[in-house]
Design a protein around this motif. Structure first.
Motif, PDB file in Angstrom:
ATOM      1  N   ASP A 160       0.767  -1.237  -0.096  1.00 22.45           N
ATOM      2  CA  ASP A 160       0.077  -0.064   0.023  1.00 22.45           C
ATOM      3  C   ASP A 160       0.783   1.209  -0.058  1.00 22.45           C
ATOM      4  OD1 ASP A 160      -2.391  -1.308  -0.076  1.00 22.45           O
ATOM      5  OD2 ASP A 160      -2.385  -1.383   2.040  1.00 22.45           O
ATOM      6  N   GLU A 161       2.129   1.059   0.857  1.00 25.16           N
ATOM      7  CA  GLU A 161       2.726   2.349   0.690  1.00 25.16           C
ATOM      8  C   GLU A 161       3.518   2.469  -0.537  1.00 25.16           C
ATOM      9  OE1 GLU A 161       5.360   1.860   4.319  1.00 25.16           O
ATOM     10  OE2 GLU A 161       6.690   3.116   3.486  1.00 25.16           O
ATOM     11  N   MET A 162       3.563   1.651  -1.388  1.00 22.10           N
ATOM     12  CA  MET A 162       4.465   1.732  -2.591  1.00 22.10           C
ATOM     13  C   MET A 162       3.268   2.275  -3.733  1.00 22.10           C
ATOM     14  SD  MET A 162       7.348   1.257  -2.451  1.00 22.10           S
ATOM     15  CE  MET A 162       7.256   1.715  -0.599  1.00 22.10           C
ATOM     16  N   LYS A 163       2.132   1.747  -3.405  1.00 25.98           N
ATOM     17  CA  LYS A 163       0.815   2.312  -4.213  1.00 25.98           C
ATOM     18  C   LYS A 163       0.900   3.772  -4.007  1.00 25.98           C
ATOM     19  CE  LYS A 163      -3.923   1.341  -5.763  1.00 25.98           C
ATOM     20  NZ  LYS A 163      -4.819   0.555  -5.493  1.00 25.98           N
ATOM     21  N   ASP A 164       0.876   4.441  -2.796  1.00 29.71           N
ATOM     22  CA  ASP A 164       0.684   5.794  -2.554  1.00 29.71           C
ATOM     23  C   ASP A 164       1.970   6.559  -3.122  1.00 29.71           C
ATOM     24  OD1 ASP A 164      -1.561   5.369  -0.901  1.00 29.71           O
ATOM     25  OD2 ASP A 164      -0.543   5.421   1.095  1.00 29.71           O
ATOM     26  N   LEU A 165       3.204   5.911  -3.030  1.00 26.58           N
ATOM     27  CA  LEU A 165       4.348   6.776  -3.590  1.00 26.58           C
ATOM     28  C   LEU A 165       4.365   6.520  -5.066  1.00 26.58           C
ATOM     29  CD1 LEU A 165       7.371   7.597  -3.140  1.00 26.58           C
ATOM     30  CD2 LEU A 165       8.010   5.390  -3.329  1.00 26.58           C
ATOM     31  N   ALA A 166       3.801   5.484  -5.702  1.00 27.15           N
ATOM     32  CA  ALA A 166       3.387   5.521  -7.165  1.00 27.15           C
ATOM     33  C   ALA A 166       2.353   6.654  -7.680  1.00 27.15           C
ATOM     34  CB  ALA A 166       2.984   4.163  -7.471  1.00 27.15           C
ATOM     35  N   LYS A 167       1.282   6.826  -6.606  1.00 22.67           N
ATOM     36  CA  LYS A 167       0.281   8.165  -6.825  1.00 22.67           C
ATOM     37  C   LYS A 167       1.163   9.328  -6.963  1.00 22.67           C
ATOM     38  CE  LYS A 167      -3.792   5.707  -5.378  1.00 22.67           C
ATOM     39  NZ  LYS A 167      -4.313   5.506  -3.839  1.00 22.67           N
ATOM     40  N   LEU A 168       2.154   9.677  -6.029  1.00 22.17           N
ATOM     41  CA  LEU A 168       2.988  10.597  -6.047  1.00 22.17           C
ATOM     42  C   LEU A 168       4.044  10.819  -7.277  1.00 22.17           C
ATOM     43  CD1 LEU A 168       3.259  12.554  -3.312  1.00 22.17           C
ATOM     44  CD2 LEU A 168       5.466  11.421  -2.970  1.00 22.17           C
ATOM     45  N   LEU A 169       4.242   9.762  -7.585  1.00 17.01           N
ATOM     46  CA  LEU A 169       5.374   9.920  -8.685  1.00 17.01           C
ATOM     47  C   LEU A 169       4.904   9.454 -10.230  1.00 17.01           C
ATOM     48  CD1 LEU A 169       8.312   7.879  -7.250  1.00 17.01           C
ATOM     49  CD2 LEU A 169       7.963  10.249  -7.032  1.00 17.01           C
ATOM     50  N   MET A 170       3.505   9.189 -10.286  1.00 15.04           N
ATOM     51  CA  MET A 170       2.953   8.769 -11.822  1.00 15.04           C
ATOM     52  C   MET A 170       3.123   9.819 -12.814  1.00 15.04           C
ATOM     53  SD  MET A 170      -1.181   8.802 -11.009  1.00 15.04           S
ATOM     54  CE  MET A 170      -1.607   8.517 -12.933  1.00 15.04           C
ATOM     55  N   ASP A 171       3.273  11.088 -12.684  1.00 15.39           N
ATOM     56  CA  ASP A 171       3.397  12.028 -13.652  1.00 15.39           C
ATOM     57  C   ASP A 171       4.690  12.446 -13.902  1.00 15.39           C
ATOM     58  OD1 ASP A 171       0.601  11.801 -14.225  1.00 15.39           O
ATOM     59  OD2 ASP A 171       0.172  13.159 -12.570  1.00 15.39           O
ATOM     60  N   GLU A 172       5.685  12.105 -13.338  1.00 12.59           N
ATOM     61  CA  GLU A 172       7.074  12.234 -13.439  1.00 12.59           C
ATOM     62  C   GLU A 172       7.751  11.953 -14.919  1.00 12.59           C
ATOM     63  OE1 GLU A 172       8.512  14.309 -11.525  1.00 12.59           O
ATOM     64  OE2 GLU A 172       6.882  14.448  -9.877  1.00 12.59           O
TER      65      GLU A 172
END
Ligand code: UD1
Ligand code: M6R
Length: 371
Positions: A213-225
């Motif tokens: 779940d933590e990695m999913k949250d991180l992915a949400k943060l980074l998805m548009d990079e």
């Protein structure tokens, strides 16, 4: 066949406690008061003497399989007492690089059918080296054409992005180092500690999978990079390369694995307050060097995500300005097995969020059978 999972890649990431268990099954000997703990690799036992006597051990592979060998290299160097070198199969062929009769050439390939690796095997056979295979596919061309080898027994891998094969390859190469070093009394305590680590590894991987779940949250943060850098060194230089390969391969995002020791020789110029950087800084002999890398990246206002050993968040990120991924600590040479898991999860979630094909990324094939 995907069971409760949406994609094969996701299933294969979560399967790793089991695939690692199968990889090690029957190969770790517990030992008792009269006998030391040891490793038995049926496919290598009659060749260990030749390997120990060889002038060098050269690992040959492509992509993730090359990265797995790179992760295992420091431990192989430590226990074998033989120089260990690395070759990307295509580069060895391009250069027609030196391979000698006195060499042990180890071919690492999940499929056992990769064209460049197979051609490099033909080349090494012609040059008279002892050829060893490390493959996941019984009956594959590499398994058939090597003099001896080890099946990693990770089970069939379907997602184009290699995940469970990577961790099983590292486990096999760690066992190979233990088997080669088995005749050296001075390293016995070290070997027994790593064998204990191997026994406990599936549970540690189970634990690190809870970061999903933590990695999913991180992915949400980074998805548009546009881009994501990964810094590693020592045992975890390979983790940085492999994490970046996963992100570019499935999430179709530019990503680069960088040797932290090379930071000042170029990459530092890229650092600003926008570019996300993952720094792998779990606890091992390189830890204090990684701490100073983190400080220098901070000083350039780098946007840091630091992977560290459980409980060491405050040590790596004292002012609370970076994001921290805490992972369970294991024996230093096995840490790459644990550390890659959050990066596999991150690349999986990035891919889903960005709307790309997880199991069959564009332009890629599971097995690259042409040059
Ligand atoms: C083998 C059996 C396994 C059995 C075990 C019992 C096979 C495939 N494996 O496992 O089912 O439970 O004995 O002791 O029947 N090899 C190569 N190149 C490679 C990989 C392997 O030449 O790339 C050779 C090995 O040298 C060996 C054979 O294939 O002769 C089997 O290798 P592996 O499955 O790793 O051996 P074991 O673990 O002993
Ligand atoms: O089957 P192999 O291990 O020989 O394959 C080598 C590479 O093609 C492979 O690891 C590739 O890099 C993966 N798709 C990475 O996930």
């Amino acid at each position: 066949k995907k069971g409760n999972y949406e994609h094969f890649m996701q299933k294969e990431i979560h399967e790793q406690p089991e695939s690692l268990t199968t990889t090690m099954r029957g190969r770790l000997i517990c030992g008792d008061s009269s006998k030391a703990k040891s490793v038995l690799l049926g496919g290598l036992k009659d060749h260990l003497k030749t390997i120990r006597r060889s002038r060098r051990i050269v690992f040959i592979g492509c992509g993730t399989s090359y990265n797995a060998a790179l992760a295992a290299r420091p431990f192989l160097e430590e226990l074998s007492g033989v120089p260990v070198t690395m070759e990307l199969a295509s580069d060895l062929l391009d250069r027609q690089g030196p391979i000698y009769r006195e060499d042990t050439a180890v071919f690492v390939s999940q499929s056992g059918e990769t064209a460049d690796t197979l051609l490099a095997l033909q080349y090494a056979l012609e040059n008279g080296a002892l050829c060893v295979g490390i493959t996941n596919t019984v009956g594959s061309a590499i398994a058939r054409n090597t003099h001896c080898g080890v099946h990693i027994n990770a089970g069939c891998e379907i997602g184009v992005a290699s995940t469970k094969a990577y961790t099983s390859q590292i486990a096999v190469m760690a066992m190979m180092a233990l088997a080669i070093g088995d005749d050296t009394i001075s390293s016995q305590a070290r070997r027994e500690a790593v064998i204990d680590g191997l026994f406990g590894l599936p549970n540690k991987v189970k634990e690190v999978l809870k970061l999903d779940d933590e990695m999913k949250d991180l992915a949400k943060l980074l998805m548009d990079e546009q881009s994501l850098l990964m810094f590693g060194r020592g045992y975890n230089y390979a983790t940085a390369l492999e994490g970046a390969l996963k992100v570019k391969e499935v999430a179709l995002m530019h990503s680069e694995g960088i040797l932290a020791g090379e930071m000042k020789h170029g990459p530092l110029a890229l650092v600003d307050e926008t570019l996300p950087i993952i720094v792998i800084a779990t606890h091992d002999a390189c830890f204090s060097k990684q701490q100073s890398v983190i400080q220098q990246l901070h000083a350039r206002k780098g946007r840091l995500i630091v992977m560290c050993s459980k409980g060491e968040g405050p040590l790596v990120c004292s002012n609370g300005s970076c994001r921290v991924i805490e992972v369970p600590q294991v024996a230093d040479c096995l840490q790459p097995v644990v550390n890659i898991v959050p990066l596999q999860l991150l690349s999986y979630h990035l891919t889903v969020l960005r709307g790309y094909n997880v199991d069959q990324p564009r332009n890629l094939a599971k097995s690259v059978t042409t040059q």
